[in-house]
Scaffold this active site. Sequence first.
Site, PDB file in Angstrom:
ATOM      1  N   HIS A 171       0.801  -1.229   0.000  1.00 35.15           N
ATOM      2  CA  HIS A 171       0.000   0.000   0.000  1.00 35.15           C
ATOM      3  C   HIS A 171       0.835   1.281   0.000  1.00 35.15           C
ATOM      4  O   HIS A 171       0.329   2.342   0.353  1.00 35.15           O
ATOM      5  CB  HIS A 171      -0.970  -0.008   1.195  1.00 35.15           C
ATOM      6  CG  HIS A 171      -2.021  -1.079   1.078  1.00 35.15           C
ATOM      7  ND1 HIS A 171      -2.779  -1.510   2.142  1.00 35.15           N
ATOM      8  CD2 HIS A 171      -2.426  -1.811   0.016  1.00 35.15           C
ATOM      9  CE1 HIS A 171      -3.614  -2.465   1.734  1.00 35.15           C
ATOM     10  NE2 HIS A 171      -3.410  -2.670   0.453  1.00 35.15           N
ATOM     11  N   SER A 178      -6.920  -7.300   9.740  1.00 36.01           N
ATOM     12  CA  SER A 178      -8.345  -7.625   9.893  1.00 36.01           C
ATOM     13  C   SER A 178      -8.792  -8.602   8.809  1.00 36.01           C
ATOM     14  O   SER A 178      -9.824  -9.247   8.941  1.00 36.01           O
ATOM     15  CB  SER A 178      -9.185  -6.348   9.804  1.00 36.01           C
ATOM     16  OG  SER A 178      -8.938  -5.693   8.571  1.00 36.01           O
TER      17      SER A 178
HETATM   18  P1  NAD Z   1      -7.155  -2.815  10.216  1.00 36.63           P
HETATM   19  O1  NAD Z   1      -7.024  -1.524  10.916  1.00 36.63           O
HETATM   20  O2  NAD Z   1      -8.319  -3.111   9.404  1.00 36.63           O
HETATM   21  O3  NAD Z   1      -7.035  -4.019  11.254  1.00 36.63           O
HETATM   22  C1  NAD Z   1      -6.012  -4.109  12.159  1.00 36.63           C
HETATM   23  C2  NAD Z   1      -6.029  -5.477  12.830  1.00 36.63           C
HETATM   24  O4  NAD Z   1      -5.014  -5.473  13.809  1.00 36.63           O
HETATM   25  C3  NAD Z   1      -7.344  -5.828  13.548  1.00 36.63           C
HETATM   26  O5  NAD Z   1      -7.757  -7.127  13.166  1.00 36.63           O
HETATM   27  C4  NAD Z   1      -6.973  -5.794  15.030  1.00 36.63           C
HETATM   28  O6  NAD Z   1      -7.679  -6.757  15.814  1.00 36.63           O
HETATM   29  C5  NAD Z   1      -5.496  -6.119  14.970  1.00 36.63           C
HETATM   30  N1  NAD Z   1      -4.720  -5.629  16.111  1.00 36.63           N
HETATM   31  C6  NAD Z   1      -4.985  -4.565  16.913  1.00 36.63           C
HETATM   32  N2  NAD Z   1      -4.023  -4.448  17.850  1.00 36.63           N
HETATM   33  C7  NAD Z   1      -3.142  -5.446  17.620  1.00 36.63           C
HETATM   34  C8  NAD Z   1      -1.933  -5.841  18.248  1.00 36.63           C
HETATM   35  N3  NAD Z   1      -1.429  -5.188  19.302  1.00 36.63           N
HETATM   36  N4  NAD Z   1      -1.263  -6.925  17.756  1.00 36.63           N
HETATM   37  C9  NAD Z   1      -1.763  -7.610  16.674  1.00 36.63           C
HETATM   38  N5  NAD Z   1      -2.914  -7.275  16.048  1.00 36.63           N
HETATM   39  C10 NAD Z   1      -3.581  -6.206  16.507  1.00 36.63           C
HETATM   40  O7  NAD Z   1      -5.821  -2.961   9.390  1.00 36.63           O
HETATM   41  P2  NAD Z   1      -5.418  -3.774   8.099  1.00 36.63           P
HETATM   42  O8  NAD Z   1      -6.153  -5.056   7.998  1.00 36.63           O
HETATM   43  O9  NAD Z   1      -3.961  -3.772   8.082  1.00 36.63           O
HETATM   44  O10 NAD Z   1      -5.942  -2.890   6.861  1.00 36.63           O
HETATM   45  C11 NAD Z   1      -6.401  -1.601   6.826  1.00 36.63           C
HETATM   46  C12 NAD Z   1      -5.574  -0.625   6.036  1.00 36.63           C
HETATM   47  O11 NAD Z   1      -5.107   0.284   6.970  1.00 36.63           O
HETATM   48  C13 NAD Z   1      -4.343  -1.087   5.343  1.00 36.63           C
HETATM   49  O12 NAD Z   1      -4.530  -0.885   3.994  1.00 36.63           O
HETATM   50  C14 NAD Z   1      -3.190  -0.179   5.790  1.00 36.63           C
HETATM   51  O13 NAD Z   1      -2.611   0.438   4.655  1.00 36.63           O
HETATM   52  C15 NAD Z   1      -3.880   0.881   6.585  1.00 36.63           C
HETATM   53  N6  NAD Z   1      -3.254   1.310   7.828  1.00 36.63           N
HETATM   54  C16 NAD Z   1      -1.905   1.295   7.996  1.00 36.63           C
HETATM   55  C17 NAD Z   1      -1.342   1.704   9.193  1.00 36.63           C
HETATM   56  C18 NAD Z   1       0.156   1.689   9.359  1.00 36.63           C
HETATM   57  O14 NAD Z   1       0.883   1.823   8.364  1.00 36.63           O
HETATM   58  N7  NAD Z   1       0.671   1.513  10.579  1.00 36.63           N
HETATM   59  C19 NAD Z   1      -2.168   2.108  10.244  1.00 36.63           C
HETATM   60  C20 NAD Z   1      -3.548   2.136  10.033  1.00 36.63           C
HETATM   61  C21 NAD Z   1      -4.081   1.726   8.826  1.00 36.63           C
END
Ligand code: NAD
Length: 243
Positions: free
Chosen positions: A117, A186
């Site tokens: 992404h 997720s």
């Molecule tokens: P999501 O936000 O949909 O889901 C995150 C998942 O992480 C959830 O299932 C949740 O239960 C889990 N989670 C929460 N805390 C956790 C922990 N401490 N350890 C392990 N798992 C944990 O994210 P996604 O499925 O990656 O997709 C959503 C989109 O969000 C992606 O396309 C990404 O580009 C973007 N995103 C990226 C960032 C980043 O770069 N750090 C942050 C937020 C969103």
Amino acid sequence: MVAALNAAIAAIRSEKPKSTVVLTGAGVSADSGIPTFRSEGGLWRNYRAEDLATPEAFARNPLLVWEWYEWRRSLVRDAKPNAAHLAIAKLPNTLVVTQNIDGLHQRAGSKEVIELHGNIFRTRCVREETRSEAPDPFENLPPHCACGALQRPDVVWFGELLPEGAFERAARAVRDSDLLLVIGTSGVVFPAAGLVSFHNGLSIEINPQPSAVSSSCTFAITASAAEATPPLVEAILDAGTHR
Ligand code: NAD
């Protein structure tokens, strides 16, 4: 969590994987203080991510979208890789396929990373499509290219295609690996979530909540990434078979 973690470690000891692919989502960086999209801390001025991370939102109000990105960029700038990123980086010759745009896997030392992404510290000119590294805060928002057109974050928004070849390369690696670790996703954002279905062997998920891919994995460990990743990585390294 302990029973599933022990069972996964026992499976690693008996199957002795020679290669691993690690698929990560926003959850792997939650323990570094970067909110996931669906967590409470992920809301900004009460907007949902789905209302800001789209080409339509940017066309409507580039300043608003850029203000949100500047907030996220400042969170990422202040964050550090956590125990999960650092453990993953210890695995030799291991491809990390991430949906994250925060660059924390590379900062932890992972050498081979597919960023499905994009990256939050790069911009792209909307007219010329040229990319620029942009690690520092912008003085003026929204930023413009020297050609006069707007710059956008070089990330993949909802409804957009992944960088060319990235999914195919990731899918081949997932299919050919002995072990798949699925950490903090997720499993609802496609096509990335579909990668899990390319794997036939041992697969282990780490996520404190059940996800849309939990039932596709051999083991689902309900724990945080920083807690459960290091012992799994130690088990892989102890097996001594990883190439
Ligand atoms: P999501 O936000 O949909 O889901 C995150 C998942 O992480 C959830 O299932 C949740 O239960 C889990 N989670 C929460 N805390 C956790 C922990 N401490 N350890 C392990 N798992 C944990 O994210 P996604 O499925 O990656 O997709 C959503 C989109 O969000 C992606 O396309 C990404 O580009 C973007 N995103 C990226 C960032 C980043 O770069 N750090 C942050 C937020 C969103």
